[in-house]
Design a protein around this motif. Structure first.
Motif, PDB file in Angstrom:
ATOM      1  N   THR A  87       0.843  -1.193   0.000  1.00 56.91           N
ATOM      2  CA  THR A  87       0.000   0.000   0.000  1.00 56.91           C
ATOM      3  C   THR A  87       0.876   1.240   0.000  1.00 56.91           C
ATOM      4  O   THR A  87       1.736   1.403   0.862  1.00 56.91           O
ATOM      5  CB  THR A  87      -0.944   0.018   1.222  1.00 56.91           C
ATOM      6  N   PHE A  88       0.656   2.089  -0.996  1.00 58.47           N
ATOM      7  CA  PHE A  88       1.323   3.382  -1.092  1.00 58.47           C
ATOM      8  C   PHE A  88       0.238   4.427  -1.351  1.00 58.47           C
ATOM      9  O   PHE A  88      -0.569   4.276  -2.279  1.00 58.47           O
ATOM     10  CB  PHE A  88       2.335   3.417  -2.242  1.00 58.47           C
ATOM     11  N   HIS A  89       0.216   5.483  -0.535  1.00 60.26           N
ATOM     12  CA  HIS A  89      -0.758   6.571  -0.711  1.00 60.26           C
ATOM     13  C   HIS A  89      -2.187   6.031  -0.797  1.00 60.26           C
ATOM     14  O   HIS A  89      -2.963   6.433  -1.662  1.00 60.26           O
ATOM     15  CB  HIS A  89      -0.426   7.419  -1.944  1.00 60.26           C
ATOM     16  N   ALA A  90      -2.518   5.082   0.067  1.00 63.79           N
ATOM     17  CA  ALA A  90      -3.857   4.478   0.162  1.00 63.79           C
ATOM     18  C   ALA A  90      -4.239   3.666  -1.073  1.00 63.79           C
ATOM     19  O   ALA A  90      -5.393   3.312  -1.243  1.00 63.79           O
ATOM     20  CB  ALA A  90      -4.914   5.535   0.464  1.00 63.79           C
ATOM     21  N   ILE A 171       5.713   4.306  -6.304  1.00 60.94           N
ATOM     22  CA  ILE A 171       5.147   5.177  -5.272  1.00 60.94           C
ATOM     23  C   ILE A 171       4.532   6.423  -5.909  1.00 60.94           C
ATOM     24  O   ILE A 171       3.424   6.840  -5.544  1.00 60.94           O
ATOM     25  CB  ILE A 171       6.216   5.535  -4.215  1.00 60.94           C
ATOM     26  N   ALA A 172       5.219   7.011  -6.888  1.00 64.68           N
ATOM     27  CA  ALA A 172       4.691   8.203  -7.566  1.00 64.68           C
ATOM     28  C   ALA A 172       3.410   7.873  -8.327  1.00 64.68           C
ATOM     29  O   ALA A 172       2.451   8.665  -8.316  1.00 64.68           O
ATOM     30  CB  ALA A 172       5.748   8.764  -8.515  1.00 64.68           C
ATOM     31  N   CYS A 174       1.254   5.535  -7.583  1.00 65.65           N
ATOM     32  CA  CYS A 174       0.199   5.352  -6.581  1.00 65.65           C
ATOM     33  C   CYS A 174      -0.286   6.693  -6.046  1.00 65.65           C
ATOM     34  O   CYS A 174      -1.486   6.883  -5.812  1.00 65.65           O
ATOM     35  CB  CYS A 174       0.696   4.459  -5.443  1.00 65.65           C
ATOM     36  N   GLU A 175       0.631   7.633  -5.879  1.00 65.93           N
ATOM     37  CA  GLU A 175       0.230   8.970  -5.428  1.00 65.93           C
ATOM     38  C   GLU A 175      -0.686   9.625  -6.459  1.00 65.93           C
ATOM     39  O   GLU A 175      -1.724  10.205  -6.108  1.00 65.93           O
ATOM     40  CB  GLU A 175       1.458   9.842  -5.183  1.00 65.93           C
ATOM     41  N   THR A 176      -0.332   9.510  -7.732  1.00 75.09           N
ATOM     42  CA  THR A 176      -1.171  10.061  -8.799  1.00 75.09           C
ATOM     43  C   THR A 176      -2.544   9.398  -8.799  1.00 75.09           C
ATOM     44  O   THR A 176      -3.576  10.072  -8.897  1.00 75.09           O
ATOM     45  CB  THR A 176      -0.488   9.873 -10.172  1.00 75.09           C
ATOM     46  N   SER A 178      -4.068   8.023  -6.290  1.00 78.65           N
ATOM     47  CA  SER A 178      -4.838   8.454  -5.118  1.00 78.65           C
ATOM     48  C   SER A 178      -5.433   9.848  -5.321  1.00 78.65           C
ATOM     49  O   SER A 178      -6.512  10.142  -4.816  1.00 78.65           O
ATOM     50  CB  SER A 178      -3.975   8.413  -3.857  1.00 78.65           C
ATOM     51  N   LEU A 179      -4.733  10.692  -6.086  1.00 71.82           N
ATOM     52  CA  LEU A 179      -5.228  12.047  -6.340  1.00 71.82           C
ATOM     53  C   LEU A 179      -6.424  12.066  -7.293  1.00 71.82           C
ATOM     54  O   LEU A 179      -7.293  12.930  -7.187  1.00 71.82           O
ATOM     55  CB  LEU A 179      -4.105  12.930  -6.895  1.00 71.82           C
ATOM     56  N   TRP A 181      -8.419   9.304  -7.835  1.00 70.92           N
ATOM     57  CA  TRP A 181      -9.246   8.146  -7.496  1.00 70.92           C
ATOM     58  C   TRP A 181     -10.742   8.409  -7.617  1.00 70.92           C
ATOM     59  O   TRP A 181     -11.480   7.659  -8.250  1.00 70.92           O
ATOM     60  CB  TRP A 181      -8.906   7.690  -6.081  1.00 70.92           C
TER      61      TRP A 181
END
Length: 195
Positions: A87-90, A171-172, A174-176, A178-179, A181
């Motif tokens: 799990t990275f950034h939910a 990780i990047a 996953c961050e994108t 999550s933004l 989602w």
């Protein structure tokens, strides 16, 4: 967000005969000759079946022979395959290796490709990095060389590349995800798409 689990399940079902025989080979300490006999029996078992079934059985037999060429003569202990999650950034990533083996007191997590097109190098890098990171998160004692992707048709073995670039990219990504989602719509059902 809306996973389509049909494809991985279909691939597991397509190569179930090969996978079952490979596990029996490793667990039962069968000889390489036994493995070749299993491949021949599979290839010959398609009589009276559809052309698709014959092709599937032949590809399973080919996969066994490719595996035998890659792993022959090594003493492997077959371990239970862990079902892991990163799990990275939910954003949760499911990680399920095809094999979990121990060789020379070292655990290995292995993904196998039995057939199909060659995967892009970036996909291979992501797959092996996820195997490594998920295994480490589970408390497994792994080095980068222990997270392995094997492309059996091309007789190619890949492990995690040195450095952290792929992990940073995952990780990047996953961050994108999550933004954005909440803005990802559910897939249209086949019925409504046909209407």
């Amino acid at each position: 967000k809306y996973p389509a689990s049909e494809e991985p399940f279909a691939m597991r079902m397509y190569y179930r005969e090969a996978t079952d025989r490979l596990k029996a080979y490793m667990k039962g300490e069968h000889s390489n000759e036994w493995l070749r006999e299993q491949a021949a029996a599979l290839a010959g078992s398609g009589q009276g079946q559809s052309a698709a079934a014959v092709r599937r059985l032949q590809q399973n037999a080919d996969a066994i022979l490719l595996y035998e060429r890659q792993f022959a003569g090594k003493n492997w202990e077959v371990l239970d395959v862990p079902r892991m999650r990163l799990t990275f950034h939910a954003v949760a990533i499911s990680v399920v290796p095809d094999l979990h083996l121990r060789h020379l007191d070292r655990a290995k997590l292995i993904k196998l490709q039995f057939g199909g097109a060659r995967l892009p190098q970036q996909s291979i890098n992501v797959m092996t990095q996820c195997l490594l990171q998920a295994g480490l998160a589970q408390g497994l004692d792994l080095s980068p060389a222990c997270a392995i992707y094997i492309d059996l048709p091309r007789d190619a073995v890949h492990s995690v590349r040195a450095g952290k670039k792929t992990l940073r990219d995952i990780i990047a990504a996953c961050e994108t995800i999550s933004l954005i989602w909440d803005s990802i719509p559910p897939p249209r059902s086949r019925r409504s798409a046909a209407a």
